[in-house]
Design a protein around this motif. Structure first.
Motif, PDB file in Angstrom:
ATOM      1  N   ASP A   1       7.022   5.336   2.525  1.00  0.00           N
ATOM      2  CA  ASP A   1       7.125   6.816   2.194  1.00  0.00           C
ATOM      3  C   ASP A   1       7.891   7.470   1.169  1.00  0.00           C
ATOM      4  O   ASP A   1       7.737   8.588   0.658  1.00  0.00           O
ATOM      5  CB  ASP A   1       6.986   7.541   3.564  1.00  0.00           C
TER       6      ASP A   1
ATOM      7  N   ARG B   1       5.012   1.851  -2.712  1.00  0.00           N
ATOM      8  CA  ARG B   1       5.102   3.282  -2.144  1.00  0.00           C
ATOM      9  C   ARG B   1       3.663   3.948  -1.868  1.00  0.00           C
ATOM     10  O   ARG B   1       2.674   3.496  -2.602  1.00  0.00           O
ATOM     11  CB  ARG B   1       5.687   4.200  -3.137  1.00  0.00           C
ATOM     12  N   GLU B   2       3.351   4.615  -0.914  1.00  0.00           N
ATOM     13  CA  GLU B   2       1.865   4.836  -0.645  1.00  0.00           C
ATOM     14  C   GLU B   2       1.337   5.291  -1.745  1.00  0.00           C
ATOM     15  O   GLU B   2       0.009   5.042  -1.493  1.00  0.00           O
ATOM     16  CB  GLU B   2       2.089   5.756   0.856  1.00  0.00           C
ATOM     17  N   ASP B   3       1.548   6.489  -2.329  1.00  0.00           N
ATOM     18  CA  ASP B   3       0.884   6.886  -3.369  1.00  0.00           C
ATOM     19  C   ASP B   3       0.664   6.187  -4.529  1.00  0.00           C
ATOM     20  O   ASP B   3      -0.402   5.852  -4.962  1.00  0.00           O
ATOM     21  CB  ASP B   3       1.152   8.329  -3.996  1.00  0.00           C
TER      22      ASP B   3
ATOM     23  N   LEU C   1      -2.523   3.385  -3.998  1.00  0.00           N
ATOM     24  CA  LEU C   1      -3.807   3.954  -4.381  1.00  0.00           C
ATOM     25  C   LEU C   1      -3.994   3.969  -6.032  1.00  0.00           C
ATOM     26  O   LEU C   1      -4.873   3.720  -6.398  1.00  0.00           O
ATOM     27  CB  LEU C   1      -4.106   5.012  -3.786  1.00  0.00           C
ATOM     28  N   LYS C   2      -2.824   4.222  -6.757  1.00  0.00           N
ATOM     29  CA  LYS C   2      -2.898   4.214  -8.100  1.00  0.00           C
ATOM     30  C   LYS C   2      -3.090   2.941  -8.713  1.00  0.00           C
ATOM     31  O   LYS C   2      -3.665   2.889  -9.933  1.00  0.00           O
ATOM     32  CB  LYS C   2      -1.691   5.171  -8.715  1.00  0.00           C
TER      33      LYS C   2
ATOM     34  N   ARG D   1      -4.753   4.904   8.508  1.00  0.00           N
ATOM     35  CA  ARG D   1      -3.347   5.039   8.345  1.00  0.00           C
ATOM     36  C   ARG D   1      -2.481   5.043   9.586  1.00  0.00           C
ATOM     37  O   ARG D   1      -3.027   5.739  10.617  1.00  0.00           O
ATOM     38  CB  ARG D   1      -3.216   6.150   7.418  1.00  0.00           C
TER      39      ARG D   1
END
Length: 391
Positions: free
Chosen positions: A218, A241-243, A246-247, A262
């Motif tokens: 997180d 890191r979670e975001d 996806l990037k 999730r």
């Protein structure tokens, strides 16, 4: 789940290799999260494999019948043998791992699983998931007897590697319908991760998908944790890191990227950083030219507006102009049910379509699809659309 390379630190790299080699011989509970797999598929898999499984999710839920599936970091083969049953006798499953003990475990039970399910459609290959073109077993055959302790020998080795990637790729371009992975990507060293996502994209067919389960954090993982070989080999300090996870899919060229599942509660918490399981599904196929065929889509809601990965904005209830490629993509997963589709009254042959101007105003006037000379007036039928009487 098994391993690939870790960081450039020799101690961490050795720790990963040693830990998973040992885990191929005896179960290590610290390497896995609780995962619910489809029980009907587990019956065909020998206990030795089930006891040596290390994962954090079930990406096989996104495998379809007839698929060619590639499992990255296939380990003891559990995910492969589940996928083998999901794709059926007309599908195919390939597992890739760089841990020889794990590959030996998986290969040892191929005939047993084939007898139990009634067909053989699984194979395992020795290689790095960030270099899916190079089969390390084929390379070993080619360089047998080659001395690489001189500059000339090293250059010869490089030339052989490049030739094999080109002439005998372990996984050819656009040959796979679905790439899956279960808690492995976080073990790849940071400097190889962009190449790893590019390789996933390369081997997928247009229209193919990636379903990746991994451990994410997180927040940013502190350097002291990244340098801890025990935490790295335990799928902790190498977590995305979670975001940012996806990037990485977005940067590789995927579309339709979404979180399929999730873990609500963290698997582990270390120094205040939460680590949990995440499964991401992403699609390949938005590349290519854009053609104008007078099509429009209407976003149904519930949000006021949404934006896709190519910066197309869809306003709720508005007729938005799109190219033919986008029009077709929005009719498939994962966009099903979110849009209405408006075809032109007079279809435009794809061979006669002109390039779509992405700089044009994004709204599509109804006259563009109906035709500017369309002046029809319909007659009242006395019946409502649902067959009843109108007011």
């Amino acid at each position: 789940m098994s391993t690939t390379a870790s960081t450039g630190n020799n101690g961490q790299e050795a720790a990963v290799a040693q830990r998973y080699s040992a885990a191929a011989e005896a179960k290590e509970p610290a390497l896995c999260c609780p995962v619910q797999y489809r029980q009907e598929y587990l019956k065909a898999i020998p206990d030795e494999i089930l006891e040596r499984d290390y994962g954090c999710g079930d990406p096989t839920a996104h495998v379809q019948e007839g698929d060619t599936v590639l499992d990255l970091g296939s380990g003891g083969g559990k995910v492969c043998y589940i996928a083998a049953q999901a794709v059926g006798p007309h599908g195919r499953v390939i597992g890739v791992d760089c841990n020889q003990e794990m590959i030996a475990l998986a290969r040892r039970h191929r005939e047993t699983v084939a007898q139990r399910i009634g067909y053989a459609n699984v194979e395992f290959r020795y290689g790095l998931i960030q270099d899916l073109a190079l089969d390390l077993e084929v390379l070993a055959e080619e360089v047998r007897g080659l001395a690489v302790d001189t500059p000339q020998g090293w250059l010869t080795l490089r030339r052989i590697e490049q030739r094999l990637r080109s002439e005998r790729p372990m996984i050819p371009d656009e040959s796979v319908d679905c790439v899956v992975s279960n808690c492995v990507l976080n073990l790849v060293r940071t400097e190889d991760r962009r190449q790893m996502f590019a390789e996933i994209f390369r081997v997928l067919k247009p229209g193919g998908r990636a379903a990746i389960s991994d451990i994410v954090s997180d927040g940013d993982v502190p350097d002291n944790m990244k340098n801890d070989s025990e935490l790295w080999s335990g799928c902790i300090s190498g977590a995305f890191r979670e975001d940012a996870f996806l990037k990485e899919f977005e940067a590789a060229g995927f579309y339709g990227i979404h979180i399929a599942s999730r873990q609500s509660e963290p698997w582990r918490i270390v120094e205040g950083v939460e680590f949990r399981s995440l499964t991401v599904v992403a699609y390949k196929g938005k590349q290519g030219p854009c053609w104008e065929r007078k099509q429009a889509v209407i976003y149904r809601g519930p949000f006021k507006r949404v934006e896709d990965d190519d910066h197309h904005v869809y306003e709720r209830g508005a007729r938005m102009a799109v190219c033919d490629k986008t029009f077709q993509l929005l009719r498939k997963s994962p966009y099903l049910g979110h849009f209405e589709f408006i075809e032109p009254r007079e279809p435009i042959d794809p061979q006669e379509a002109e390039p779509f101007d992405c700089s044009r105003p994004k709204h599509r006037h109804p006259r563009e699809t109906k035709g500017h000379d369309y002046h029809v007036t319909s007659e009242t039928s006395g019946q409502c659309m649902d067959g009843g009487k109108c007011c």
